[in-house]
Design a protein around this motif. Structure first.
Motif, PDB file in Angstrom:
ATOM      1  N   GLY A 179       0.812  -1.210   0.000  1.00  0.00           N
ATOM      2  CA  GLY A 179       0.000   0.000   0.000  1.00  0.00           C
ATOM      3  C   GLY A 179       0.845   1.260   0.000  1.00  0.00           C
ATOM      4  O   GLY A 179       2.035   1.249  -0.321  1.00  0.00           O
ATOM      5  N   ARG A 180       0.249   2.350   0.398  1.00  0.00           N
ATOM      6  CA  ARG A 180       0.926   3.646   0.316  1.00  0.00           C
ATOM      7  C   ARG A 180       2.115   3.747   1.263  1.00  0.00           C
ATOM      8  O   ARG A 180       2.998   4.582   1.072  1.00  0.00           O
ATOM      9  CB  ARG A 180      -0.066   4.775   0.580  1.00  0.00           C
ATOM     10  N   ARG A 181       2.161   2.879   2.295  1.00  0.00           N
ATOM     11  CA  ARG A 181       3.268   2.948   3.252  1.00  0.00           C
ATOM     12  C   ARG A 181       4.303   1.859   3.001  1.00  0.00           C
ATOM     13  O   ARG A 181       5.109   1.551   3.879  1.00  0.00           O
ATOM     14  CB  ARG A 181       2.728   2.844   4.675  1.00  0.00           C
ATOM     15  N   ILE A 182       4.311   1.308   1.801  1.00  0.00           N
ATOM     16  CA  ILE A 182       5.338   0.329   1.464  1.00  0.00           C
ATOM     17  C   ILE A 182       6.710   0.988   1.596  1.00  0.00           C
ATOM     18  O   ILE A 182       6.858   2.199   1.380  1.00  0.00           O
ATOM     19  CB  ILE A 182       5.112  -0.222   0.041  1.00  0.00           C
ATOM     20  N   CYS A 183       7.720   0.240   1.961  1.00  0.00           N
ATOM     21  CA  CYS A 183       9.055   0.796   2.199  1.00  0.00           C
ATOM     22  C   CYS A 183       9.565   1.512   0.954  1.00  0.00           C
ATOM     23  O   CYS A 183       9.674   0.899  -0.118  1.00  0.00           O
ATOM     24  CB  CYS A 183      10.017  -0.323   2.579  1.00  0.00           C
ATOM     25  N   PRO A 184       9.893   2.807   1.040  1.00  0.00           N
ATOM     26  CA  PRO A 184      10.355   3.534  -0.146  1.00  0.00           C
ATOM     27  C   PRO A 184      11.694   3.045  -0.662  1.00  0.00           C
ATOM     28  O   PRO A 184      12.033   3.239  -1.832  1.00  0.00           O
ATOM     29  CB  PRO A 184      10.446   4.990   0.348  1.00  0.00           C
ATOM     30  N   GLY A 185      12.494   2.380   0.209  1.00  0.00           N
ATOM     31  CA  GLY A 185      13.801   1.884  -0.208  1.00  0.00           C
ATOM     32  C   GLY A 185      13.770   0.521  -0.871  1.00  0.00           C
ATOM     33  O   GLY A 185      14.823  -0.017  -1.224  1.00  0.00           O
ATOM     34  N   MET A 186      12.567  -0.033  -1.061  1.00  0.00           N
ATOM     35  CA  MET A 186      12.458  -1.357  -1.668  1.00  0.00           C
ATOM     36  C   MET A 186      13.179  -1.465  -3.013  1.00  0.00           C
ATOM     37  O   MET A 186      13.879  -2.460  -3.255  1.00  0.00           O
ATOM     38  CB  MET A 186      10.983  -1.740  -1.829  1.00  0.00           C
ATOM     39  N   PRO A 187      13.071  -0.503  -3.943  1.00  0.00           N
ATOM     40  CA  PRO A 187      13.754  -0.642  -5.238  1.00  0.00           C
ATOM     41  C   PRO A 187      15.264  -0.809  -5.102  1.00  0.00           C
ATOM     42  O   PRO A 187      15.881  -1.541  -5.885  1.00  0.00           O
ATOM     43  CB  PRO A 187      13.402   0.667  -5.966  1.00  0.00           C
ATOM     44  N   LEU A 188      15.870  -0.139  -4.107  1.00  0.00           N
ATOM     45  CA  LEU A 188      17.313  -0.283  -3.896  1.00  0.00           C
ATOM     46  C   LEU A 188      17.637  -1.646  -3.298  1.00  0.00           C
ATOM     47  O   LEU A 188      18.586  -2.316  -3.726  1.00  0.00           O
ATOM     48  CB  LEU A 188      17.819   0.829  -2.976  1.00  0.00           C
ATOM     49  N   ALA A 189      16.856  -2.091  -2.317  1.00  0.00           N
ATOM     50  CA  ALA A 189      17.099  -3.385  -1.686  1.00  0.00           C
ATOM     51  C   ALA A 189      16.977  -4.523  -2.688  1.00  0.00           C
ATOM     52  O   ALA A 189      17.773  -5.475  -2.679  1.00  0.00           O
ATOM     53  CB  ALA A 189      16.126  -3.590  -0.526  1.00  0.00           C
ATOM     54  N   ILE A 190      15.987  -4.434  -3.581  1.00  0.00           N
ATOM     55  CA  ILE A 190      15.775  -5.486  -4.568  1.00  0.00           C
ATOM     56  C   ILE A 190      16.965  -5.597  -5.516  1.00  0.00           C
ATOM     57  O   ILE A 190      17.289  -6.680  -6.010  1.00  0.00           O
ATOM     58  CB  ILE A 190      14.463  -5.219  -5.338  1.00  0.00           C
TER      59      ILE A 190
END
Length: 503
Positions: A442-453
């Protein structure tokens, strides 16, 4: 002195007694007004403490066991705080997707209110707040957009090569590598170079320890609420001396303010050119001071290091631990790496798509060892109906992703580390498949996810394709310690130390 002693120790008891009497009255009122609403089931609360005695030092496990009896939506009274726990993928989908807006506010621990941190942090501001949307947009556009990540790929490659160099030196000396520390330094320097164009730790030495201890301590404090979080009435006296803990947060903010002030002086040079994220943020603050100021910048830096270092290093450490515990799985993934990359060759981000078994291992690690076992706790601002139950106003809401990842009604043999369960599965970690939501949804998904992936598969794959690994000492794989240390993030109680051996 005697008066102070008397006040310090008797005032909290008096406040609790007064609160208990008020709560008794409120309970009578609630019994007469709740006939038309159905509250989630839960264990019977004791006087004053409610259900606090049921948490223990591993709340994610304790609440998972309680959910087995009371159901996937469960209500507890933790001191003064009504807490609702979500423990199934279907219920998580209802809360995080279908009714996301109603559950998008944060439950803010008292420790986060130091320096008014919660009023500037994208991690703690309500998602309905205009400033939250502005900061989230700035963070995405300057750091986590596809174009920005593609442009900074060379920097990530450089930092991973420094990690390899550090491990090679340990290999030559026959020394074990503290996996969590090594990955933490890699992520720390990656972020500090992205933001400030400098290393915060020596990439070839065991440095950065103080920063790591500050970050880990702050994450532990945020993840383990203190007495005042369960009994807000005690804020008057703060019986645990909470403010001494907050020095960690203050020290980190002071560090980032120092970088900002240093850059402001450098920018006065007529020949200076904008080079990094800090420059972009300062320029934005000068052009649109109503959108972002220096406090926002310092807080955003802390948010980024908070989310990007401890959690990423923990995932790689857990993955390495599981692989060392299961040598046959280690051999399979190393064989895949050799076939696709060639033994010992460098790995790049584009290679991840050609390494399906490595991807399965990372998903399985996220399933069994989610970085944040409860994500970041949420709060409802008004009564909310969920699947026939009423979540009362001001309730704290926990999404037990640790329990969801071990739900035996969905996962076969959930306690077994088995990457093959993802072999023909389309389940992904990007917040659409609620059986596997290590980054939230949802809207509070971790914003750093693209970097972690991008980073985690390359760090893990590089370590596995550059070295063979041996557990330090004479420990057998089956005897590896798997105990967890609970906080906002879930790390190993005893850090993994492993010896890199030449191929």
């Amino acid at each position: 002195m005697d008066y102070y002693y008397y006040y310090y120790y008797t005032t909290p008891l008096a406040l609790l007694l007064a609160w208990t009497l008020v709560q008794g009255f409120n309970l009578l009122v609630a019994l007469t007004t709740s006939r038309n609403r159905k509250l989630p089931p839960g264990p019977f609360p004791l006087p004053i403490i409610g259900n606090l005695h049921l948490l223990g030092n591993q709340p994610h496990k304790s609440l998972a066991k309680l959910a087995d009896f009371h159901g996937p939506i469960m209500r507890l009274n933790l001191g003064q705080i009504t807490t609702v726990v979500i423990s199934s993928s279907n219920m998580a989908k209802q809360v995080l997707q279908k009714q996301d807006s109603a559950f998008s506010s944060r439950s803010i621990p008292d420790i986060v209110k130091e320096e008014n941190f919660h009023m500037f942090s994208v991690g703690w501001l309500p998602a309905s707040h205009p400033q939250w949307r502005t900061l989230r947009k700035i963070m995405t556009s300057h750091i986590f957009s596809i174009n920005k990540l593609d442009a900074s790929q060379h920097l990530r490659y450089k930092k991973i090569q420094e990690l390899v160099a550090y491990c090679k030196r340990s290999s030559q000396m026959g020394e074990a590598v503290h996996i969590d520390d090594a990955i933490f330094r890699t992520m720390l320097n990656l972020l500090s170079n992205t933001l400030f164009s400098k290393d915060l730790a020596d990439p070839y030495e065991n440095s950065g320890k103080e920063f790591k201890e500050l970050m880990e301590g702050m994450m532990m404090d945020m993840g383990k609420p203190k007495l005042v979080d369960y009994f807000p009435v005690l804020k008057i006296v703060h019986p645990e001396g909470l403010r001494r803990y907050n020095s960690r947060l203050g020290k980190l903010l002071k560090l980032f303010y120092g970088f900002i002030n240093e850059r402001l002086e450098i920018r006065k040079s007529p020949n200076y050119q904008n080079t990094d994220v800090l420059d972009a943020l300062i320029t934005t603050s000068e052009q649109n001071p109503q959108e972002i100021d220096h406090m926002h910048i310092a807080t955003m830096c802390l948010d980024l290091f908070d989310a990007g270092t401890d959690s990423s290093s923990g995932v790689v450490e857990w993955a390495m631990t599981e692989l060392l515990k299961a040598p046959e799985i280690m051999k399979r993934v190393q064989a895949e790496l050799i076939q696709v990359l060639g033994e010992g060759n460098a790995m790049e981000e584009a290679d991840v798509a050609r390494l399906p078994y490595l991807q399965c291992i990372i998903k399985e690690t996220y399933r069994m060892h989610p970085p944040a076992p409860f994500l970041v706790p949420r709060k409802v601002e008004q009564d909310v109906e969920v699947c026939g139950y009423t979540v009362p106003k001001d309730s704290k809401v926990l999404i037990n992703v640790w329990a969801i990842g071990r739900d035996s009604t969905f996962w076969e043999d959930p306690l077994v580390f088995n990457p093959d369960r993802f072999k023909d599965s389309k389940l992904d970690v990007r917040g659409q498949d609620f059986e596997l939501i290590p980054f939230g949804a949802g809207r509070r998904i971790c914003p750093g996810m693209p970097l972690a992936i991008r980073m985690i598969p390359v760090m893990l794959g590089t370590l596995l394709n550059t070295f063979k690994w041996k557990i330090e000492g004479d420990i057998e794989p089956k005897d590896l310690d798997m105990q967890e240390k609970f906080g906002l993030t879930l790390t190993k109680l005893r850090p993994l130390r492993a010896v890199p051996l030449p191929l």
